[in-house]
Design an enzyme around this catalytic site. Structure first.
Site, mmCIF file in Angstrom:
data_model
loop_
_atom_site.group_PDB
_atom_site.id
_atom_site.type_symbol
_atom_site.label_atom_id
_atom_site.label_comp_id
_atom_site.label_asym_id
_atom_site.label_seq_id
_atom_site.Cartn_x
_atom_site.Cartn_y
_atom_site.Cartn_z
ATOM 1 N N ASP A 13 7.629 -14.461 30.443
ATOM 2 C CA ASP A 13 6.820 -14.361 31.668
ATOM 3 C C ASP A 13 6.020 -13.066 31.785
ATOM 4 O O ASP A 13 5.459 -12.777 32.842
ATOM 5 C CB ASP A 13 7.725 -14.535 32.903
ATOM 6 C CG ASP A 13 8.839 -13.501 32.963
ATOM 7 O OD1 ASP A 13 8.985 -12.718 32.002
ATOM 8 O OD2 ASP A 13 9.577 -13.478 33.969
ATOM 9 N N ARG A 48 14.036 -17.731 34.829
ATOM 10 C CA ARG A 48 13.794 -17.054 36.117
ATOM 11 C C ARG A 48 12.740 -17.811 36.926
ATOM 12 O O ARG A 48 12.908 -18.990 37.155
ATOM 13 C CB ARG A 48 13.378 -15.604 35.853
ATOM 14 C CG ARG A 48 13.443 -14.714 37.049
ATOM 15 C CD ARG A 48 14.738 -14.039 37.271
ATOM 16 N NE ARG A 48 14.898 -12.861 36.451
ATOM 17 C CZ ARG A 48 15.958 -12.051 36.533
ATOM 18 N NH1 ARG A 48 16.920 -12.303 37.391
ATOM 19 N NH2 ARG A 48 16.053 -11.006 35.754
HETATM 20 O O1 F6P Z 1 15.495 -12.642 32.339
HETATM 21 C C1 F6P Z 1 16.312 -13.251 31.402
HETATM 22 C C2 F6P Z 1 17.359 -14.084 32.059
HETATM 23 O O2 F6P Z 1 18.131 -14.708 31.058
HETATM 24 C C3 F6P Z 1 16.851 -15.116 33.059
HETATM 25 O O3 F6P Z 1 16.343 -16.261 32.443
HETATM 26 C C4 F6P Z 1 18.071 -15.357 33.895
HETATM 27 O O4 F6P Z 1 17.745 -15.780 35.198
HETATM 28 C C5 F6P Z 1 18.714 -14.007 33.942
HETATM 29 O O5 F6P Z 1 18.235 -13.283 32.833
HETATM 30 C C6 F6P Z 1 20.222 -14.043 33.889
HETATM 31 O O6 F6P Z 1 20.695 -12.770 34.017
HETATM 32 P P1 F6P Z 1 22.207 -12.313 33.770
HETATM 33 O O7 F6P Z 1 22.398 -12.196 32.287
HETATM 34 O O8 F6P Z 1 22.297 -11.017 34.448
HETATM 35 O O9 F6P Z 1 23.080 -13.388 34.333
#
Ligand code: F6P
Length: 352
Positions: free
Chosen positions: A139, A181
């Site tokens: 993104d 996201r």
């Molecule tokens: O930004 C990368 C990402 O994998 C997103 O796709 C997802 O919403 C988020 O990070 C998940 O974050 P975490 O690893 O903190 O759960």
């Protein structure tokens, strides 16, 4: 063995990786260290766990031995975190001071929008940084793609292929919820590659009745099973974002997740067809990068070191067409590259 150097500079260059990990971080580190030492004679130092390493003075020396064998490895040998130095009142000053005390002349910052926003602010305070775009979400603005995305799509496509056979055998609806996201890049590419019957992306809030209509249409033409790909950031047209947890990280992001189950319940209520949900989660981020991501990450790592040599601080390496180029970091901050709706129109041909 003594390597030839074009121009011997004794500057110490730090590398950090921040935010969610993405397959290919180690390939960036490997390329940057190898090129930095070999071509420019830089001393390379790893900063542990993103910006937290500079805040807490946690480092690891990087030499040719340390980076040997890391190319195919997922994760980050430096660790990562979602630390935001601007969340504490003296965080930015401490970060800058620690870098100066450690004699770090420049930093390669590997990150997504949050980590790079910190880099941009730290540059304003005097820390010399160059950036490498990293996220499975794809993104980030001003680059055609980020490393990690190709791997995530490959993993999700493999999962969709596997769900296809079991969905067909059981005459079920299978919903796969993928990450991304607030953008639907992973969902759209996975859905097209895996032949999904419906793909839902955050850029297009969905209507459950419309989704059910596509499934009815399939049933009418004898297809008793359906596969739906839904991006975690999707929300119903008349509803709210669905969260796994309202707790926010240091950048103010809540934990997304749950839209797959929401949709599954709604579909079962409306159609009375058995519906199962798979949340792919962090499997999309773990493990070895694809060959594409290894090559892209290697090109980015090398280019980041060249930016330092050219003193083009405040720039991010980027992929434009087939070329690696660079863009001012300021141009990407606060922007989000959303799914090309032409791609969505292509996907829609195969809905229902
Ligand atoms: O930004 C990368 C990402 O994998 C997103 O796709 C997802 O919403 C988020 O990070 C998940 O974050 P975490 O690893 O903190 O759960």
């Amino acid at each position: 063995m003594v390597y030839p150097t074009n121009r011997v500079k004794k500057m110490k260059v730090g590398i950090l990786s921040g935010g969610g990990d993405a397959p290919g971080i180690n390939a960036v580190i490997r390329a940057a260290v190898r090129h930095g030492i070999q071509t420019y004679g830089y001393e390379m130092i790893g900063i542990k766990d993103g910006w937290n390493g500079l805040l807490k003075n946690r480092y690891v020396p990087l030499n040719l031995n340390v980076i040997s064998g890391i190319l195919p490895r997922g994760g980050s040998i430096l660790g990562t975190s979602r630390t935001n130095p601007f969340k504490t009142h003296d965080g930015p000053e401490k970060t800058l001071q620690n870098a100066r005390r450690k004699n770090i002349g420049a930093v390669v910052v590997i990150g997504g929008d949050d980590t790079l926003t910190v880099a941009s602010k730290m540059i304003d305070l005097g820390l010399k940084c160059v950036a490498v775009p990293k996220t499975i979400d794809n993104d980030l603005a001003e680059t055609d793609t980020t490393f990690g995305f190709n791997t995530a799509v490959s993993i999700a496509t493999d999962a969709l292929d596997r769900l296809h056979t079991t969905a067909e055998a059981h005459h079920r609806i299978m919903i796969i919820e993928v990450m991304g996201r607030y953008t639907g890049w992973i969902a759209i590419e996975t859905g097209i590659a895996g032949g999904a019957d419906v793909i839902l992306i955050p850029e297009k809030p969905f209507d459950t009745q419309e989704v059910c209509e596509y499934i009815r249409h399939r049933q009418k033409r004898g297809k008793k099973f359906s596969l739906i790909v839904v991006a975690e950031g999707c929300k119903p047209r008349d509803g709210k974002e669905i969260l796994h947890s309202t707790n926010v990280d240091e950048f103010g992001h809540p934990q997304l997740g749950g839209v797959g189950y929401y949709l599954g319940n709604e579909i079962e209520k409306t159609l009375g067809i058995e519906t199962r949900v798979v949340t792919l989660g962090h499997l999309q981020r773990g493990g070895s990068p694809t060959a594409y991501d290894r090559v892209l990450a290697t090109r980015f790592g090398k280019a980041a070191i060249d930016l330092i040599n050219e003193e083009k601080y405040g720039h991010m390496v980027a992929l434009k067409g087939k070329d690696i180029t660079s863009v001012p970091l300021k141009n990407i901050i606060g922007k989000r590259k959303t799914v090309d709706l032409q791609l969505y129109d292509l996907a829609k041909i195969f809905f229902g």
